[in-house]
Design a protein around this motif. Sequence first.
Motif, PDB file in Angstrom:
ATOM      1  N   GLU A  84       8.444  -9.240 -26.320  1.00 49.96           N
ATOM      2  CA  GLU A  84       8.679  -8.215 -27.341  1.00 49.96           C
ATOM      3  C   GLU A  84       7.292  -7.990 -28.253  1.00 49.96           C
ATOM      4  N   PHE A  85       6.687  -8.748 -28.340  1.00 48.75           N
ATOM      5  CA  PHE A  85       5.088  -8.767 -29.075  1.00 48.75           C
ATOM      6  C   PHE A  85       4.562  -7.774 -28.534  1.00 48.75           C
ATOM      7  N   LEU A  86       4.595  -7.605 -27.253  1.00 48.40           N
ATOM      8  CA  LEU A  86       3.466  -6.835 -26.521  1.00 48.40           C
ATOM      9  C   LEU A  86       3.968  -5.461 -26.426  1.00 48.40           C
ATOM     10  N   GLN A  87       5.276  -5.123 -26.371  1.00 52.04           N
ATOM     11  CA  GLN A  87       6.061  -3.973 -26.409  1.00 52.04           C
ATOM     12  C   GLN A  87       5.987  -3.252 -27.673  1.00 52.04           C
ATOM     13  N   ASN A  88       6.061  -4.115 -28.949  1.00 53.43           N
ATOM     14  CA  ASN A  88       5.974  -3.664 -30.413  1.00 53.43           C
ATOM     15  C   ASN A  88       4.453  -3.061 -30.291  1.00 53.43           C
ATOM     16  N   GLY A  93       0.977   2.103 -30.534  1.00 55.92           N
ATOM     17  CA  GLY A  93      -0.245   2.855 -30.129  1.00 55.92           C
ATOM     18  C   GLY A  93      -1.489   1.941 -29.624  1.00 55.92           C
ATOM     19  N   ALA A  94      -1.086   0.571 -29.308  1.00 60.53           N
ATOM     20  CA  ALA A  94      -2.227  -0.193 -28.681  1.00 60.53           C
ATOM     21  C   ALA A  94      -2.620   0.292 -27.427  1.00 60.53           C
ATOM     22  N   SER A  95      -3.932   0.390 -27.028  1.00 59.58           N
ATOM     23  CA  SER A  95      -4.317   0.870 -25.692  1.00 59.58           C
ATOM     24  C   SER A  95      -4.073   0.034 -24.468  1.00 59.58           C
ATOM     25  N   THR A  98      -6.214  -3.012 -24.566  1.00 60.11           N
ATOM     26  CA  THR A  98      -6.162  -3.954 -25.687  1.00 60.11           C
ATOM     27  C   THR A  98      -4.630  -4.700 -25.394  1.00 60.11           C
ATOM     28  N   LEU A  99      -3.735  -4.065 -24.752  1.00 60.23           N
ATOM     29  CA  LEU A  99      -2.605  -5.038 -24.143  1.00 60.23           C
ATOM     30  C   LEU A  99      -2.747  -5.966 -23.533  1.00 60.23           C
ATOM     31  N   TYR A 119       6.390  -8.185 -18.494  1.00 60.92           N
ATOM     32  CA  TYR A 119       6.065  -7.118 -19.320  1.00 60.92           C
ATOM     33  C   TYR A 119       5.156  -6.301 -18.492  1.00 60.92           C
ATOM     34  N   ASP A 120       5.715  -4.891 -18.385  1.00 62.38           N
ATOM     35  CA  ASP A 120       4.864  -3.806 -17.524  1.00 62.38           C
ATOM     36  C   ASP A 120       3.781  -3.310 -18.338  1.00 62.38           C
ATOM     37  N   TYR A 121       2.394  -3.920 -18.022  1.00 57.66           N
ATOM     38  CA  TYR A 121       1.405  -3.429 -18.775  1.00 57.66           C
ATOM     39  C   TYR A 121       1.073  -2.075 -18.309  1.00 57.66           C
TER      40      TYR A 121
END
Length: 298
Positions: A84-88, A93-95, A98-99, A119-121
Motif C-alpha cells: 500500500e505504501f509503495l502504491q501510494n 508521482g514517485a519515479s 525511487t520506488l 508489488y509490481d515495480y
Amino acid sequence: MGKKSNITHQCLKELNKQKKFGESKFEAKQAAKKSGESAATVRGIYSTNTYNSYVKVCKQFIADTIANHKEVKTFKDCKKYVTEFLQNKEDAGASAWTLAQYGCALASAYNCGKNDFNYDYPVRHRANIKRSRGVNSSDYRYPEERWDKAKLILKATGCRRAEALRLRKEDFREGKDGNLEVFKKGKGGIERWCLVNPKYVEELREFLKNAETYPVNGENRLFLKAQLPQGSIHDMRADYAKDLYQYYEARGDVATGKIYHCKADMIGHSFDKGILAAVSYNLQHSRNSVVVNNYLWK
C-alpha cells in the motif's frame, strides 16, 4: 516510549543487523557466484550513505502506516502495508528508480527481497531519470566561482561525494601516457587506482601544486564538507563516464568488438563491451548495465 518511537526502534534494530560496513559487497557477490549461488542472494548494507537513506525511507513508511492504520502495534504488523505504501508513492508521482529504492530499504528492514511485497515495480527506463539532467547540470546549478575547485575534482575523478571527501594529495600519482591516476575508496569496500579524466590532467596538476589541505581524522584532506555543493553531483560522474568512454573509444586498445545493445526505450543505441568494462572499473562499478543506465545519458 510512544508507539511510533517503539516501532521505529524495532525497525532500526532490524536494519542494524544488516550492517556490513567495511566489507566488500563486490567480493560477497563474487563469492556467491563461485559457490553456485545467485549474486541477488547477497544481502546487507555496506555503506553509511545507504544505511542513512534506508533509515529515512523506513521512518517515512512507519509514519504513513501508523497514520493510516492505527491498529498496528509492532514493526512486524506494518509489513502487510508495504504494498500500500509503495502504491501510494507511485500514485503521488514517485519515479520508478525511487520506488525501487523504497522497496530495497524496506526489504532490508524485513530481511527479504524487494519483490516479496507483491508489488509490481514500474520498469526503470534511462530516459526517465530526472536527477541532475539538462538545464539542471552542474554548470547551471553551480555557476558561482566558489564551486570551481570542487567541480574540477568531481569531473576529473568521477568521485562520489564520500570518495571526494576522503581525497588527499597522496591519492594522486603519475600514470601511463602522461595521464594521472587517483586512488578512490568507494562503496562496498572497493579501493583502486582509477584513471583521472584526461581532459583535466594539466588543470588538476596545477591545482594539486598549491592546494590547501585540511586535517580530518588524522589525515590532510583536500576538501571539507562545506566545500562541496550540497545538491546532487551525480551529473559530474556522468561527465566523467562520457569523457572516459570517448577517450577509450579514440584510443582503441580496450575495445573488444563485442557490442552491448540497449533495449526498451534505448533500442538503437549500442556500446562496446570492452570500453564499458573500462569505464565501469574506473567508476568503481561491476556491471556494464549500471554505466549505461545511470551515466552515459550525456
